[in-house]
Scaffold this active site. Structure first.
Site, short mmCIF file in Angstrom:
data_model
loop_
_atom_site.label_atom_id
_atom_site.label_comp_id
_atom_site.label_asym_id
_atom_site.label_seq_id
_atom_site.Cartn_x
_atom_site.Cartn_y
_atom_site.Cartn_z
N MET A 113 0.84 -1.19 0.00
CA MET A 113 0.00 0.00 0.00
C MET A 113 0.88 1.24 0.00
O MET A 113 1.16 1.81 1.03
CB MET A 113 -0.89 -0.02 1.24
CG MET A 113 -1.55 -1.38 1.41
SD MET A 113 -2.77 -1.41 2.69
CE MET A 113 -1.76 -1.23 4.12
N ASP A 114 1.29 1.68 -1.17
CA ASP A 114 2.26 2.75 -1.29
C ASP A 114 1.57 4.01 -1.81
O ASP A 114 0.75 3.93 -2.71
CB ASP A 114 3.35 2.30 -2.28
CG ASP A 114 4.59 3.14 -2.17
OD1 ASP A 114 5.43 3.04 -3.07
OD2 ASP A 114 4.71 3.90 -1.18
#
Lengths: 361, 296
Positions: A113-114
């Site tokens: 989850m960037d």
């Protein structure tokens, strides 16, 4: 053209067509085809309306940011408003998932989850707001995954390297994580709705006491659920996992060896592996895999990393040797149904190619 | 606003496509996807700006941002040959020509370490004919690679070399010995290599040391594991950039431990077509990325 976005914007439709062509065995009647394309069109329309409303609510001044967060969370969260569009959207989504299920659905999807902080910066919000919006996006993606019957989902919540960030950020992140973990045990949470068993993967000793305790509470509370599995990687790096597995495997074998040695039975433990040397190799692949934190799930079929970066950042290195890597250029809070559908369509196209290759091999 | 516009465009496209599929049978959709793939391949072949400076170094790249260790998965030889209507062995030969050109470019641009994934431990499952042609091609090409010592390249081979034919093993030992003194570039060839096998053999080495009392289990740390991996032949085992050709989006059990923070670049070009222009594109993409290693 964004060079990080490998899949062109027109290609998903070709892959959609190709995937459903190669995987569906019975031809559909013309009327049902119209119905399906109509359903998909309605779905896109409803998502367009949602995004249009969101964009109208988004001013650049930070004083309006709480309103934006609320609106965002309401949009991404459960459709508690019984509007016609949202019901139609749900129905269309179910139709779409029905079509996708004709082909192979991945057993295990992993998410990196960037992009939360970049999203917050773009919208002139605080970093914590970015993480909160990221959590809302996560909930909607999990909902889609479990509706699609993806049995295992793994998310990369916090890396051991992230402890090196500035202490205030780490503290606020830990507080947010603890709050959201507590939220999972509540009655109406997604965990109980879909019968999810939650595992916290990583070196939990590195976490603060309150976070660790809530994590252990959630693991105990959901231990009886069997429908699907959510693995949250927290204080995790893959190299740490492998070193830990080697450590435990060595200790286990060393204990076995010591016991046998003390009663004179050590000679049976040495096994010669034909690599040209007379090595006493008594640790194998299975011994290491048995001590991995991620033994609770099979190898991921797809690894999705948002924000367009194409690197694994020490996530599931051992397990992702044969996984499809998908990297949309959207930031994590911007992730939506279309990215998940694109990933699955690419997986289906890939899977049919791999099956063909295996037949040739 | 751009999100709204793109969503509306998507909707229009979907309606159009949906309308079309209702009329035409599904078989025609395979044709559509082939057309689209051809178009994207043609658009990828647009002439690249490969302007080189006076010293042979490309103008768009910055020397200080060049990667120290580049790893490449050479994929697509057989598919390239199939598309051109050639045999597999001709595909492998073209692949080796591209390999020689690539090594020459790396030496010219001062890239200190280059790893190439030639042959995986899983490839042993291929039918015997394919294996034989591949090994024969690699042997004959290795013999003609007399110019490699002249380039100042040091060659190391990693992987389970004991499972290769004896003649090839001897050739490998000879090449490694001859090129030991090379300083310009360190070429690491992965033959019969698997990332998981690499980690397991490192663990076995560590376990043996623990058993013989040289180590306690508490001494097992990350640097210790790195010292036992097959990439200990170099002091920079982790590649900065990993390139995979032929459009597959996976690592296929190549460097797993070593590629923890590696930037990955995937291209749909097949390996025999991977030329200087493509390599410049890959390096340009690498130089534009922000690498944080999780820290900020």
């Amino acid at each position: 053209m964004d060079e990080h976005h490998w899949i062109n914007s027109t290609e998903p439709f070709a892959t959609a067509a190709a995937a459903t062509t190669t995987t569906t065995t019975k031809p559909l009647l013309p009327f049902s085809r119209l119905l399906i394309s109509g359903g998909a069109a309605v779905l896109v329309a409803s998502e367009t309306c949602r995004r249009g409303r969101l964009l109208l609510l988004c001013p650049s001044a930070s004083t309006a940011s709480p309103a934006f967060c609320e609106a965002f969370e309401m949009e991404k969260g459960k459709d508690s408003r019984n509007t016609f569009i949202s019901t139609l959207g749900n129905f269309a989504r179910k139709c779409l998932f029905g079509i996708l299920s004709v082909g192979p659905i991945p057993d295990h999807i992993a998410f990196i989850m960037d992009g939360n902080r970049r999203y917050a910066k773009r919208r002139d919000l605080e970093k914590e707001a970015g993480h909160k919006l990221g959590f809302a996006a996560l909930m909607s993606i999990l909902r889609y995954c479990y509706e699609l019957n993806v049995k295992y989902v793994t998310i990369y919540a916090f890396s051991i390297d992230n402890f090196k960030r500035c202490p205030e950020e780490v503290k606020s992140l830990m507080e947010l994580i603890r709050e959201k973990i507590e939220g999972l045990i509540r009655e109406e949470s997604i965990v109980n709705q879909y019968g999810i068993r939650v595992h916290f993967i990583g070196d939990l000793e590195l976490l603060d006491e309150p976070v660790r305790l809530s994590a252990e509470r959630v693991m105990a509370a959901t231990a009886g659920n069997t429908r699907s599995v959510l693995s949250v990687c927290i204080a995790y790096t893959s190299t740490n996992e492998i070193v830990n597995a080697v450590h435990l495997a060595c200790e286990e074998k060393w204990d076995e060896f010591r016991i046998l040695d003390s009663c004179g039975g050590a000679y049976g433990l040495t096994r010669y592996v034909g690599n040209g040397e007379n090595g006493e190799n008594f640790i194998g692949l299975e011994d290491i895999e048995r001590h991995m934190y991620m033994k609770v799930a099979p190898a991921p079929d797809i690894v999705i990393r948002t924000s367009g970066e194409t690197r694994l950042s020490n996530f599931l290195l051992w397990q992702s040797g044969h996984s499809l890597l998908y990297s949309p250029s959207a930031l994590w809070p911007e992730i939506g149904l279309r990215h998940l559908v694109c990933a699955i369509l690419n997986f289906q196209r890939d899977r049919s190619y791999m099956e063909k290759k295996k037949k040739i091999l | 606003m751009d999100g709204l516009v793109s969503s509306l465009l998507l909707l229009l496209l979907l309606l159009l496509f949906g309308g079309v599929t209702s009329i035409w049978p599904y078989q025609s959709l395979k044709f559509w996807s082939k057309i689209l793939r051809l178009i994207s391949r043609l658009s990828n072949q647009s002439p690249n700006n490969t302007a080189l400076g006076s010293d042979g170094f490309p103008e768009q790249l910055r020397r200080e941002l060049m990667p120290r260790h580049v790893a490449v998965i050479l994929d697509g030889n057989r598919r390239w040959a199939k598309e051109k209507g050639l045999t597999f062995i001709e595909g492998y030969r073209a692949g080796f020509v591209a390999f020689r050109v690539f090594v020459g470019i790396c030496v010219q641009w001062d890239i200190p370490i280059v790893s190439l994934f030639l042959f995986s431990s899983e490839n042993w499952r291929r039918p015997q004919i394919s294996l034989r042609t591949y090994l024969h091609a690699s042997r004959s090409n290795r013999e003609t690679n007399s110019e490699i010592p002249e380039l100042g390249v040091r060659v190391s081979v990693i992987g389970d070399t004991c499972s290769l034919p004896i003649s090839l093993q001897e050739l490998i030992k000879e090449t490694e010995k001859e090129t030991e003194k090379g300083t310009k570039c360190h070429l690491i060839l992965a033959m019969s290599y698997g990332g998981q096998n690499d980690i397991v053999q490192a663990c076995q080495g560590i376990a043996t040391k623990v058993k013989h009392g040289f180590l306690e289990p508490e001494d097992i740390t990350r640097p210790l594991v790195e010292q036992e991996l097959q990439t200990r032949v170099t002091n920079v085992p982790s590649p900065d950039l990993l390139i995979r050709t032929s459009g597959e989006l996976r690592i296929s059990n190549y460097y797993l431990w070593q590629s923890a923070y590696t930037e990955m670049y995937f291209t749909t070009t097949y390996w025999p077509d991977f030329d200087r222009g493509e390599f410049i594109e890959a390096l340009l993409s690498f130089q534009q990325r922000g690498r944080h290693f999780g820290r900020n």
